[in-house]
Motif scaffolding. Structure first.
Motif, PDB file in Angstrom:
ATOM      1  N   CYS A   9      -7.577  -0.144  -3.156  1.00 39.62           N
ATOM      2  CA  CYS A   9      -7.460   1.006  -2.252  1.00 39.62           C
ATOM      3  C   CYS A   9      -8.692   0.987  -1.348  1.00 39.62           C
ATOM      4  N   THR A  10      -8.597   1.652  -0.225  1.00 36.42           N
ATOM      5  CA  THR A  10      -9.722   1.737   0.697  1.00 36.42           C
ATOM      6  C   THR A  10     -10.158   3.191   0.801  1.00 36.42           C
ATOM      7  N   SER A  18     -10.822   1.093  -5.924  1.00 34.57           N
ATOM      8  CA  SER A  18      -9.621   1.252  -6.738  1.00 34.57           C
ATOM      9  C   SER A  18      -9.826   2.512  -7.557  1.00 34.57           C
ATOM     10  N   ASN A  31      -1.160  12.997  -2.939  1.00 37.56           N
ATOM     11  CA  ASN A  31      -1.010  12.726  -1.512  1.00 37.56           C
ATOM     12  C   ASN A  31      -1.243  14.043  -0.776  1.00 37.56           C
ATOM     13  N   PHE A  62      -5.187  11.120  -1.285  1.00 39.38           N
ATOM     14  CA  PHE A  62      -4.683  10.098  -0.373  1.00 39.38           C
ATOM     15  C   PHE A  62      -3.942  10.776   0.777  1.00 39.38           C
ATOM     16  N   CYS A  64      -1.712  11.537   3.916  1.00 38.75           N
ATOM     17  CA  CYS A  64      -0.444  10.925   4.316  1.00 38.75           C
ATOM     18  C   CYS A  64       0.156  11.744   5.461  1.00 38.75           C
ATOM     19  N   LYS A  94      -8.314   6.292   2.503  1.00 37.83           N
ATOM     20  CA  LYS A  94      -7.736   6.174   3.838  1.00 37.83           C
ATOM     21  C   LYS A  94      -6.298   6.658   3.840  1.00 37.83           C
ATOM     22  N   ILE A  96      -2.481   6.782   4.138  1.00 40.77           N
ATOM     23  CA  ILE A  96      -1.499   5.776   3.725  1.00 40.77           C
ATOM     24  C   ILE A  96      -0.088   6.337   3.869  1.00 40.77           C
ATOM     25  N   ASP A  97       0.889   5.460   3.707  1.00 42.58           N
ATOM     26  CA  ASP A  97       2.287   5.862   3.523  1.00 42.58           C
ATOM     27  C   ASP A  97       2.552   5.884   2.023  1.00 42.58           C
ATOM     28  N   VAL A  98       3.350   6.849   1.574  1.00 45.58           N
ATOM     29  CA  VAL A  98       3.709   6.923   0.162  1.00 45.58           C
ATOM     30  C   VAL A  98       5.178   6.564  -0.070  1.00 45.58           C
ATOM     31  N   ASN A 102       6.392   0.527   4.052  1.00 43.34           N
ATOM     32  CA  ASN A 102       4.935   0.390   4.116  1.00 43.34           C
ATOM     33  C   ASN A 102       4.208   1.236   3.076  1.00 43.34           C
ATOM     34  N   HIS A 104       2.068   2.419   0.121  1.00 43.84           N
ATOM     35  CA  HIS A 104       0.930   1.793  -0.533  1.00 43.84           C
ATOM     36  C   HIS A 104       1.333   1.372  -1.949  1.00 43.84           C
TER      37      HIS A 104
END
Length: 160
Positions: A9-10, A18, A31, A62, A64, A94, A96-98, A102, A104
């Motif tokens: 993960c970033t 991570s 999310n 995270f 989203c 960062k 992300i898409d859940v 795409n 993560h």
């Protein structure tokens, strides 16, 4: 053997990490979004982090933007919003898409281990929460409507 704790993960400040790097005994993965009706849950998530962090709970947010475009900001804007408005000090990652092609890999695995209602593999909205043990197993999935304070008993059961 690799677990979801090892999935790269970033962080929101662009560092490789991570969940496992957070070295927890339990993890609450959420999310998030800054412009959602559930956004005030940041306050409850921070309260859990403050209350249980020393005992090993790691809260991981995270952001989203997949639900109603409710997280339009960049990493700097998201981080500043969370800190200024809710005093967030728990780790943020960062945006992300859940769901979808795409999604993560972390959320792909979370949804695999803990499907939603009627076995749904999708995330329905912002602030879906997953409680993960120290070995990387998802123990429970919570709906966005479940307030962070309602998770206390489940968290207590995991921590020394």
């Amino acid at each position: 053997m690799s677990t979801l704790l090892d999935i790269p993960c970033t962080t929101i400040d662009n560092r490789d990490s991570s969940l496992g790097a957070l070295q927890g005994k339990a993890y609450l993965v959420v999310n998030t979004a800054s412009k959602c009706g559930f956004t005030p849950q940041y306050k409850g998530l921070e309260a859990l982090w403050q209350e249980y962090g020393e005992r090993g709970l790691r809260v991981a947010g995270f952001p989203c933007n997949q639900f109603g475009a409710q997280e339009p900001g960049n990493s700097g804007e998201i981080s500043e919003f969370c800190e200024l408005n809710y005093g967030v000090s728990f780790p943020l990652f960062k945006k992300i898409d859940v769901n979808g092609a795409n999604a993560h890999p972390l959320f792909v695995e979370l949804k695999q281990q803990a499907p939603g209602v009627l076995g749904s593999k999708g995330i329905k909205w912002n602030f879906t929460k997953f409680l993960v043990d120290g070995q990387g197993r998802v123990l429970k999935r919570y709906a966005p409507t479940t307030k962070p304070e309602e998770l206390r008993a489940d968290i207590e059961a995991l921590l020394p």
